[in-house]
Write a protein that holds these residues in place. Structure first.
Motif, PDB file in Angstrom:
ATOM      1  N   ARG A   1       0.803  -1.322   0.061  1.00  0.00           N
ATOM      2  CA  ARG A   1       0.068  -0.062   0.029  1.00  0.00           C
ATOM      3  C   ARG A   1       0.962   1.437  -0.085  1.00  0.00           C
ATOM      4  O   ARG A   1       0.622   2.343  -1.013  1.00  0.00           O
ATOM      5  N   GLN A   2       2.067   1.146   0.826  1.00  0.00           N
ATOM      6  CA  GLN A   2       2.795   2.153   1.099  1.00  0.00           C
ATOM      7  C   GLN A   2       3.598   2.582  -0.557  1.00  0.00           C
ATOM      8  O   GLN A   2       3.636   3.705  -0.860  1.00  0.00           O
TER       9      GLN A   2
ATOM     10  N   GLY B   1     -10.353   0.674  -1.016  1.00  0.00           N
ATOM     11  CA  GLY B   1     -10.859   1.885  -0.581  1.00  0.00           C
ATOM     12  C   GLY B   1      -9.778   2.775   0.076  1.00  0.00           C
ATOM     13  O   GLY B   1      -9.800   4.101   0.094  1.00  0.00           O
ATOM     14  N   GLU B   2      -8.601   2.163   0.825  1.00  0.00           N
ATOM     15  CA  GLU B   2      -7.730   3.203   1.267  1.00  0.00           C
ATOM     16  C   GLU B   2      -6.735   3.847   0.232  1.00  0.00           C
ATOM     17  O   GLU B   2      -6.288   4.808   0.336  1.00  0.00           O
ATOM     18  N   TYR B   3      -6.302   3.052  -0.893  1.00  0.00           N
ATOM     19  CA  TYR B   3      -5.151   3.566  -1.642  1.00  0.00           C
ATOM     20  C   TYR B   3      -5.546   4.051  -3.143  1.00  0.00           C
ATOM     21  O   TYR B   3      -4.993   4.725  -3.796  1.00  0.00           O
TER      22      TYR B   3
ATOM     23  N   ASN C   1     -15.160   7.733  -2.869  1.00  0.00           N
ATOM     24  CA  ASN C   1     -16.426   8.213  -2.150  1.00  0.00           C
ATOM     25  C   ASN C   1     -17.777   8.097  -2.985  1.00  0.00           C
ATOM     26  O   ASN C   1     -18.741   7.792  -2.344  1.00  0.00           O
TER      27      ASN C   1
ATOM     28  N   LEU D   1     -11.224  -3.659   1.034  1.00  0.00           N
ATOM     29  CA  LEU D   1     -10.880  -2.804   1.909  1.00  0.00           C
ATOM     30  C   LEU D   1      -9.486  -2.118   1.851  1.00  0.00           C
ATOM     31  O   LEU D   1      -9.678  -0.854   1.944  1.00  0.00           O
ATOM     32  N   ASP D   2      -8.764  -2.726   1.099  1.00  0.00           N
ATOM     33  CA  ASP D   2      -7.330  -2.120   0.781  1.00  0.00           C
ATOM     34  C   ASP D   2      -7.617  -0.874  -0.353  1.00  0.00           C
ATOM     35  O   ASP D   2      -6.922   0.002  -0.477  1.00  0.00           O
TER      36      ASP D   2
END
Lengths: 315, 479
Positions: A178-179, A202-204, A223, A199-200
């Protein structure tokens, strides 16, 4: 601030296998700094679309433009801007990790002492520096996945396409990955990642495309997708200190509250996505003498949004 | 571009995959030492026969070198290409900016370096044997170079076949080596073009170390080299096309047409210089008449012509599909298939003017042959055009079509002849004339069979795939 240039534009892509359209008239635009997440059920056409975008899947119809030029067979000056990691990257099993990456560097006409520096840099990024001298056949699936990612990133492409990149990675590897994606986004690269890990995603991701039956059925920012296109409403979770009788009727009697779900002391409702309105609602609940132990809006979740789509239900 | 240098990524990887210098040099040095021991042992065992023994060793070593570069190296090239196609690595390669030409050269060179090192070791050992056997060193060097040049052609052939077919180079070994040898040279005599193409292994061979008269490049090899370079070049570009994209047509109409022209040219050289190329030591050669060679050459030309015609049909199908789907990236219209058909027919027929010291063929015979060839190839084109509506691979139906409509009529006549009373004069009759092979036999051996009726029948047969193609043609734009 000006909008970044489109690095990849797909127009009406169609890929037909026999009588079956694996990808049906898909168009999309990817800008530098975009990270588009491709989600969809198995067989939706995600892999075929990624392969078509990088030019290794022949098209039945349509055109892919890379940096404003059509990607035609033999356009090596465009190909070098594209990086693609398949879900199971093909590698030369009998070579060491370093030799395999040297081979890739040669293929991209990188020569000289900086090649080893570059290889070390990417091996460090994918946490394989210690394994550099080992033959690839001795490595685990997750490590091969990392080699595939290093192979893709070694020539520093402007567009990076990753098919299920986290499938073989352990939890720590996923966090590090992710980083890495965030770093690549910050460098202005255009990225498309297909994954089932919502889930991942949605974060990146900056954007999400939901595919079904070869078509993109939903497209938007994370969003927009997570809120189902209606950002004015949001889901809230209320936890009561103890169960209360007739709580459902009580909640439904409040203006703008909808879709009440009760699971013991835990209640989920849909309400206005506004902090002042939420504060007023909490006050109202307390006035109704409900034993509210906690009250919080749910972060917009892709998983929830995806499961609510017809795509997930139909497929 | 890093065609043959160490910067050719694929060559580098293929060589590393096979152990690199360490393994290749180690293996070659080991075999070299072992063979050297045998050579010295043989020379010392019977000093009175040293010259004879060493001469035997020269021939044996050349055979060993031939096995390394003509059999082992193509096997490695094919294995390398097939493995990369099977594993999907070729897609990773296609994403690299390596040009297709570099990539194919990389497979060929990278996989062949090991056998080449072995070949070099054999060459050095052979120099010692040749000097002891009284064979001029230049002669030994020349034979080795001829073998090497021939093997380069075979490597390219193996690369093309490996890109084009799952069967790999096994497909080549059968027609190029097994069939000629199994037919006791009959195939060489029947197909002068093939004899020219593989002359280092068949005609005045490189193994003929004692009697070869000159160290200068004899015309036999010069022409064979030139033709190997031409055919090899065509197949090399076809392999590069196959490498570039998964759905590419390797031998497109242009390269396919060039291959047919090259075949006619090869055959013309063979026919004109038959005294040079005639395989020595084979039993069948002298029994085959010129007409037999012409017919066999034309039929082989027709088989080669299937490549440009099927490619033309496929390209037309792709173009029509792009047009029907209103593709935003439309394909350029391919060359009109009728022109391809005309060009291959002419190219095939030109061979009848090649034989020297014979009267020019009658214009009527040439015209009838042209009609026969054009009708038969048009039938194959329409068959392909029909099949490509539903599939991308028409090989099996084409083979069945050829068996049924080209071969079966001739077999029927032969069986009829075998079963008939002694009164039956000619095995090739009216039924044979309904097939292109039979018709060409009737025309060029001047038999009395009803050739016009046969050609009309071939025309009727051609209407079958044409009708299928017309009936099933997609008519409306679809989405």
């Amino acid at each position: 601030m000006s909008t970044p240039e489109a690095v990849l534009v797909a127009e009406q892509l169609r890929v037909r296998f026999g009588g079956f359209d694996a990808v049906h008239d898909v168009s999309l635009t990817l800008r530098g700094g975009d990270l588009l997440g491709l989600i969809g059920p198995n067989g939706a056409g995600k892999t075929t679309l990624l392969r078509a975008l990088c030019g290794i899947q022949p098209l039945t119809r349509g055109v892919v433009n890379v940096l404003g030029e059509p990607l035609v067979p033999g356009a090596s000056h465009l190909i070098r801007h594209l990086g693609f990691t398949p879900d199971t990257p093909a590698v030369y099993e009998e070579l060491t990790v370093r030799d395999f990456l040297r081979f890739i560097a040669k293929g991209y006409e990188h020569a000289g002492p900086e090649v080893d520096e570059r290889i070390n840099f990417w091996l460090e990024k994918v946490w394989l520096l210690e394994k550099a001298g080992m033959k690839i056949k001795t490595l685990s699936r997750g490590m091969r996945q990392r080699i595939g990612i290093a192979r893709t990133l070694l020539p520093n492409p402007s567009i990076v396409l990753l098919d299920e990149p986290t499938a073989g990675l352990d939890p720590a590897g996923r966090v590090q990955f992710r980083q890495l994606l965030v770093t690549l986004r910050e460098q202005g690269k255009g990225l498309i990642v297909s994954s089932h890990n919502l889930l991942d995603m949605g974060e990146y991701c900056s954007h999400i495309a939901i595919m079904s039956k070869g078509q993109i059925v939903r497209y938007g920012t994370v969003n927009e997708i997570a809120t189902g296109g209606d950002a004015s409403r949001c889901r809230y979770t209320i936890t009561l200190a103890h169960p209360v009788t007739r709580v459902e009727q009580m909640l439904e009697s409040i203006d703008d509250v909808g879709d009440v779900e009760i699971d013991g002391e835990r209640i989920t409702i849909e309400f206005i996505n506004d902090k002042d309105a939420a504060a007023a609602l909490l006050l109202k609940l307390i006035e109704m003498k409900l034993p509210v132990a906690s009250f919080a809006p749910n972060a917009p979740g892709l998983e929830e949004a995806y499961l609510r789509t017809e795509v997930a239900q139909v497929d | 571009m890093a065609l043959l240098g160490p910067n050719n990524a694929i060559a580098w990887a293929q060589f590393r995959l096979r152990g690199g210098w360490k393994k290749s040099l180690g293996f070659s040095a080991g075999v070299f030492a072992l063979l050297a021991m045998f050579v010295i042992g043989a020379a010392k065992y019977d000093p009175t026969q040293t010259t004879r023994n060493l001469f035997g060793w020269c021939t044996g070593l050349l055979g060993l070198a031939g096995a390394a570069v003509v059999l082992m190296a193509p096997g490695r090239i094919a294995a390398a290409i097939r493995a990369d196609i099977k594993s999907g690595l070729i897609e990773s390669h296609r994403l690299m900016p390596t040009t297709p030409i570099d990539a194919v050269a990389g497979y060929v060179v990278g996989a062949a370096i090991g056998p080449l090192i072995f070949f070099a070791g054999i060459y050095v050992l052979g120099l010692f044997c040749a000097s002891g056997a009284g064979v001029p060193l230049a002669q030994w060097t020349f034979a080795s170079l001829v073998l090497l040049a021939f093997s380069t052609f075979i490597w390219v052939l193996a690369a093309y076949v490996s890109f084009a077919s799952k069967a790999g180079p096994g497909l080549l070994i059968i027609p190029l080596f097994a069939m000629p040898y199994a037919s006791a040279g009959g195939l060489f005599s029947l197909l002068p073009g093939m004899t020219v193409l593989i002359s280092p292994m068949a005609g005045g061979t490189i193994f003929d170390l004692r009697t070869a008269a000159t160290m200068a490049l004899p015309p036999t090899y010069a022409m064979a080299f030139a033709m190997q370079a031409l055919v090899g070049g065509i197949l090399f570009f076809a392999a590069a096309r196959r490498y570039r994209t998964a759905d590419a047509i390797g031998l497109d109409w242009a390269l396919g047409l060039m291959l047919v022209i090259a075949w006619t040219l090869l055959s013309a050289i063979g026919l004109r210089e038959w005294d040079i190329y005639e395989p020595r030591g084979w039993g069948v050669g002298g029994k085959i008449e010129l007409s037999g060679r012409l017919i066999a050459t034309m039929v082989t030309g027709m088989i080669l012509a299937l490549a440009p015609l099927s490619a033309s049909a496929l390209a037309m199908q792709h173009w029509r599909r792009h047009k029907r789907l209103r593709d935003p990236s439309p394909m350029r219209r391919p060359l009109f298939p009728g022109l391809v058909l005309l060009a291959v027919t002419i190219a095939i027929l030109l061979v009848v003017y090649a034989p020297p010291d014979v009267p020019k063929p009658a214009l009527g015979d040439v015209a009838l042959s042209a009609i026969t060839i054009a009708i038969s190839l048009a039938a194959i084109y329409f068959l392909c055009a029909w099949l490509y509506l539903g599939t991308q691979n028409a090989a099996i139906p084409i083979i069945i079509w050829i068996i049924v409509f080209w071969l079966v009529p001739v077999f029927v006549d032969l069986i009829r002849f075998a079963l008939a009373d002694y009164g039956e004069a000619d095995p090739i009759g009216g039924i044979s004339a309904c097939s292109p092979i039979g018709a060409l036999i009737v025309i060029w051996t001047h038999r009395s069979a009803p050739i016009i009726a046969g050609i009309v029948m071939q025309l009727l047969i051609m209407t079958i795939p044409l009708a299928l193609r017309m009936i099933l043609r997609p008519r409306r734009a679809t989405h």
